[in-house]
Scaffold this motif. Structure first.
Motif, PDB file in Angstrom:
ATOM      1  N   ALA A  83      72.770  62.604  21.093  1.00 50.76           N
ATOM      2  CA  ALA A  83      73.559  63.184  19.992  1.00 50.76           C
ATOM      3  C   ALA A  83      73.993  62.018  19.117  1.00 50.76           C
ATOM      4  CB  ALA A  83      74.756  63.945  20.554  1.00 50.76           C
ATOM      5  N   ASP A  84      73.022  61.124  18.852  1.00 51.12           N
ATOM      6  CA  ASP A  84      73.350  59.843  18.220  1.00 51.12           C
ATOM      7  C   ASP A  84      73.047  59.809  16.723  1.00 51.12           C
ATOM      8  OD1 ASP A  84      70.753  60.078  19.239  1.00 51.12           O
ATOM      9  OD2 ASP A  84      70.498  57.950  19.609  1.00 51.12           O
ATOM     10  N   GLY A  85      73.157  60.975  16.086  1.00 54.60           N
ATOM     11  CA  GLY A  85      73.195  60.999  14.626  1.00 54.60           C
ATOM     12  C   GLY A  85      71.854  60.843  13.927  1.00 54.60           C
ATOM     13  N   HIS A  86      71.933  60.669  12.586  1.00 55.03           N
ATOM     14  CA  HIS A  86      70.723  60.694  11.735  1.00 55.03           C
ATOM     15  C   HIS A  86      69.732  59.582  12.067  1.00 55.03           C
ATOM     16  CE1 HIS A  86      71.571  57.180   9.220  1.00 55.03           C
ATOM     17  NE2 HIS A  86      72.827  57.430   9.523  1.00 55.03           N
ATOM     18  N   ASP A  87      70.245  58.436  12.548  1.00 51.32           N
ATOM     19  CA  ASP A  87      69.354  57.301  12.834  1.00 51.32           C
ATOM     20  C   ASP A  87      69.157  57.186  14.350  1.00 51.32           C
ATOM     21  OD1 ASP A  87      67.823  55.067  12.288  1.00 51.32           O
ATOM     22  OD2 ASP A  87      69.531  53.702  12.382  1.00 51.32           O
ATOM     23  N   SER A  88      68.995  58.314  14.991  1.00 52.28           N
ATOM     24  CA  SER A  88      68.992  58.394  16.454  1.00 52.28           C
ATOM     25  C   SER A  88      67.926  57.525  17.125  1.00 52.28           C
ATOM     26  CB  SER A  88      68.774  59.856  16.842  1.00 52.28           C
ATOM     27  OG  SER A  88      68.416  59.972  18.191  1.00 52.28           O
ATOM     28  N   LEU A  89      68.407  56.662  18.015  1.00 51.77           N
ATOM     29  CA  LEU A  89      67.474  55.867  18.814  1.00 51.77           C
ATOM     30  C   LEU A  89      66.688  56.792  19.749  1.00 51.77           C
ATOM     31  CD1 LEU A  89      67.721  52.637  20.562  1.00 51.77           C
ATOM     32  CD2 LEU A  89      67.877  54.553  22.111  1.00 51.77           C
ATOM     33  N   VAL A  90      67.397  57.776  20.311  1.00 49.96           N
ATOM     34  CA  VAL A  90      66.734  58.679  21.265  1.00 49.96           C
ATOM     35  C   VAL A  90      65.626  59.462  20.550  1.00 49.96           C
ATOM     36  CG1 VAL A  90      67.072  60.426  23.041  1.00 49.96           C
ATOM     37  CG2 VAL A  90      68.939  58.851  22.502  1.00 49.96           C
ATOM     38  N   SER A  91      65.902  59.913  19.327  1.00 49.68           N
ATOM     39  CA  SER A  91      64.870  60.645  18.576  1.00 49.68           C
ATOM     40  C   SER A  91      63.652  59.753  18.323  1.00 49.68           C
ATOM     41  CB  SER A  91      65.427  61.144  17.247  1.00 49.68           C
ATOM     42  OG  SER A  91      64.389  61.649  16.449  1.00 49.68           O
ATOM     43  N   ARG A  92      63.906  58.464  18.029  1.00 47.71           N
ATOM     44  CA  ARG A  92      62.779  57.554  17.736  1.00 47.71           C
ATOM     45  C   ARG A  92      61.868  57.377  18.945  1.00 47.71           C
ATOM     46  NH1 ARG A  92      65.641  52.774  16.228  1.00 47.71           N
ATOM     47  NH2 ARG A  92      67.492  53.918  15.630  1.00 47.71           N
ATOM     48  N   LEU A  93      62.378  57.636  20.149  1.00 44.85           N
ATOM     49  CA  LEU A  93      61.526  57.529  21.333  1.00 44.85           C
ATOM     50  C   LEU A  93      60.604  58.741  21.454  1.00 44.85           C
ATOM     51  CD1 LEU A  93      64.270  56.259  23.819  1.00 44.85           C
ATOM     52  CD2 LEU A  93      62.507  54.891  22.727  1.00 44.85           C
ATOM     53  N   LEU A  94      60.940  59.820  20.734  1.00 44.90           N
ATOM     54  CA  LEU A  94      60.158  61.056  20.830  1.00 44.90           C
ATOM     55  C   LEU A  94      59.389  61.384  19.563  1.00 44.90           C
ATOM     56  CD1 LEU A  94      62.642  61.677  22.919  1.00 44.90           C
ATOM     57  CD2 LEU A  94      62.253  64.019  22.309  1.00 44.90           C
ATOM     58  N   ASN A  95      59.852  60.832  18.442  1.00 42.57           N
ATOM     59  CA  ASN A  95      59.363  61.267  17.131  1.00 42.57           C
ATOM     60  C   ASN A  95      59.091  60.072  16.221  1.00 42.57           C
ATOM     61  OD1 ASN A  95      59.944  64.340  17.046  1.00 42.57           O
ATOM     62  ND2 ASN A  95      61.856  63.498  17.819  1.00 42.57           N
ATOM     63  N   PRO A  96      58.311  60.300  15.146  1.00 47.13           N
ATOM     64  CA  PRO A  96      58.219  59.263  14.116  1.00 47.13           C
ATOM     65  C   PRO A  96      59.584  59.098  13.442  1.00 47.13           C
ATOM     66  CG  PRO A  96      56.910  61.216  13.523  1.00 47.13           C
ATOM     67  CD  PRO A  96      57.524  61.487  14.860  1.00 47.13           C
ATOM     68  N   PRO A  97      59.828  57.983  12.703  1.00 42.18           N
ATOM     69  CA  PRO A  97      61.142  57.784  12.072  1.00 42.18           C
ATOM     70  C   PRO A  97      61.548  58.999  11.228  1.00 42.18           C
ATOM     71  CG  PRO A  97      59.724  55.882  11.740  1.00 42.18           C
ATOM     72  CD  PRO A  97      58.877  56.920  12.410  1.00 42.18           C
ATOM     73  N   SER A  98      62.846  59.346  11.300  1.00 37.31           N
ATOM     74  CA  SER A  98      63.321  60.537  10.585  1.00 37.31           C
ATOM     75  C   SER A  98      63.552  60.213   9.119  1.00 37.31           C
ATOM     76  CB  SER A  98      64.656  60.999  11.164  1.00 37.31           C
ATOM     77  OG  SER A  98      64.552  61.114  12.542  1.00 37.31           O
ATOM     78  N   GLU A  99      63.346  61.230   8.270  1.00 39.84           N
ATOM     79  CA  GLU A  99      63.664  61.061   6.843  1.00 39.84           C
ATOM     80  C   GLU A  99      65.111  61.458   6.608  1.00 39.84           C
ATOM     81  OE1 GLU A  99      61.358  62.446   3.371  1.00 39.84           O
ATOM     82  OE2 GLU A  99      60.025  63.157   4.974  1.00 39.84           O
ATOM     83  N   THR A 100      65.767  60.764   5.686  1.00 44.77           N
ATOM     84  CA  THR A 100      67.157  61.135   5.377  1.00 44.77           C
ATOM     85  C   THR A 100      67.388  61.160   3.866  1.00 44.77           C
ATOM     86  OG1 THR A 100      67.868  58.825   5.471  1.00 44.77           O
ATOM     87  CG2 THR A 100      68.175  60.116   7.472  1.00 44.77           C
TER      88      THR A 100
END
Ligand SMILES: Cc1cc2nc3c(=O)[nH]c(=O)nc-3n(C[C@H](O)[C@H](O)[C@H](O)COP(=O)(O)OP(=O)(O)OC[C@H]3O[C@@H](n4cnc5c(N)ncnc54)[C@H](O)[C@@H]3O)c2cc1C
Length: 389
Positions: free
Chosen positions: A144-161
């Protein structure tokens, strides 16, 4: 290595709420927060639709103002007035609210570990690596680490904001505080400008858009000069932040790890608001993860994306389409649309069916009444009506 049932990365409002639900049910919960203090700096306009109270606690001490609707301005100042009989939204003290949500998570038994920056996560094994502090393990990890999530980067390409900028402005004249003002402008589409009064002398003025931070500031300065209410006003504070671009394809689960809130891009595409959606998803994640831990069956975690897409997939898709259409309109189109909407009596329709959180009932009603077909160029009307086919 200390072991927990759940490790939550991020003590934002959504992570804290999920942590509280889990702790209340008796699970051992660690919240890992990289900052020394929860809630700062402010990165929010703090405008929450009234239905927020149905999805989380919101004590009245955090409500700074209640608004009854909005004046929505076109680029050349054609105004659509949305007016409700009862307060439609709350303007909150977001910093204090974030602190409160983390405090009640602690009171429920969660452990809040401040100054704990998560550097890596083993998604399958359930290990979290914290900078200069070693590892902790958990049966379930929630990013639940926000828009620049490290956890998301382990699963997904970099997020757009989107970039967002906001000023706290002190005014000399007494402000009308019952309505927010919104302004559309093709240069910042699909974002928009907001003017949210928090008292008769203080207002949050901000915008979000794909522009860079210096460009956002140029727009904001321009807006400040243009508004008569802000004559001789002074900027007390400046804030900046990021709003995730909603990505319906984002992977929100892998192994024993799932994503929640901004980290999962669980925001309304049309407004960028994330609290209501995040809180509902926190409840969903709680139901799924508690069952998975109780039965020691991590396959149950796969229910989380299914429940999420089932509940919100259609509304989010509609909002993405509305946003796309808005983005394709230039200032002249926007002015024409506002003028026609006014002529067709759409203000009453918006006042009755408009809702800060869900836009599809309004779009559907406008289609039913034929309003959209008479105000938009044929090609756009066709695109909108195809949403329901
Ligand atoms: C300018 C602006 C205006 C907004 N206005 C509104 C509004 O009016 N209404 C609305 O509903 N929403 C609004 N939003 C969106 C809303 O603020 C977010 O949707 C909401 O904060 C999401 O909560 P969250 O808990 O998912 O993430 P966040 O609030 O971003 O919290 C994430 C937490 O994780 C921590 N963290 C990050 N990385 C790590 C790490 N590696 N290790 C440990 N901790 C970490 C961060 O420090 C932070 O505390 C606005 C956003 C912006 C930028």
């Amino acid at each position: 290595m200390k072991d927990y049932d759940v490790a939550v990365v991020g003590a934002g409002p959504v992570g804290s709420t999920y942590a509280r639900y889990m702790a209340e049910k008796g699970f051992s919960v660690a919240i890992l927060e990289k900052k020394k203090k929860v809630g700062v700096p402010l990165q929010c306009a703090g405008l929450l639709g009234k239905r927020i109270k149905k999805v989380n606690k919101l004590p009245s001490e955090f409500i700074m103002n209640k608004v009854y609707g909005a004046d929505i301005h076109s680029p050349s100042d054609i105004v659509l007035k949305v007016d409700k009989k009862e307060p439609e939204a709350y303007v909150i003290d977001r910093v204090a609210y974030d602190e409160y949500l983390s405090e009640i998570a602690l009171e429920s038994g969660a452990e809040l570990l401040l100054n704990h920056r998560v550097e890596d996560v083993d998604l399958q094994k359930g290990e979290v690596h914290v900078k200069n502090r070693g590892k902790i393990s958990a049966k379930v990890i929630v990013g639940a680490d926000g828009h620049d999530s490290l956890v998301s980067r382990l699963l997904n390409p970099p997020s757009e904001t989107y970039g967002a900028a906001q000023y706290l402005v002190k005014v000399v004249n007494t402000l009308e505080i019952d309505y927010v003002k919104l302004r559309v402008d093709s240069r910042i589409s699909p974002g928009f400008l907001w003017f949210i009064p928090i008292s008769t002398s203080l207002v949050r003025v901000g915008l979000f858009s794909k522009l860079t931070y210096p460009e956002l500031n140029v727009h904001l300065q321009h807006y400040l000069k243009r508004l008569p209410e802000l004559k001789n006003s002074s900027v007390e504070k400046k804030y900046q932040g990021h709003i995730p671009v909603h990505d319906p394809k984002k992977q929100i689960i892998s192994g024993r790890t799932l994503l929640l809130g901004d980290a999962a891009s669980q925001v309304k595409p049309t407004t960028g608001g994330g609290l209501r959606l995040g809180f509902i998803c926190a409840q969903m994640a709680f139901e799924v993860t508690s069952k998975a831990i109780e039965t020691d069956n991590m396959d149950i975690l796969l229910d989380y994306p299914n429940l999420y897409h089932k509940k919100f997939g259609r509304e989010l898709k509609t909002q993405l389409q509305v946003q796309k259409i808005f983005q394709s309109l230039n200032d002249a189109d926007l002015d024409l649309m506002f003028q026609k909407l006014k002529e067709e009596g759409a203000e009453d329709l918006i006042s009755e069916y408009g809702d800060m959180d869900t836009q599809s009932p309004l779009v559907k009603e406008m289609l039913k009444m034929g309003v959209l077909f008479s105000v938009l160029p044929k090609i756009l009307s066709r695109r909108i009506s195809s949403l329901w086919k």
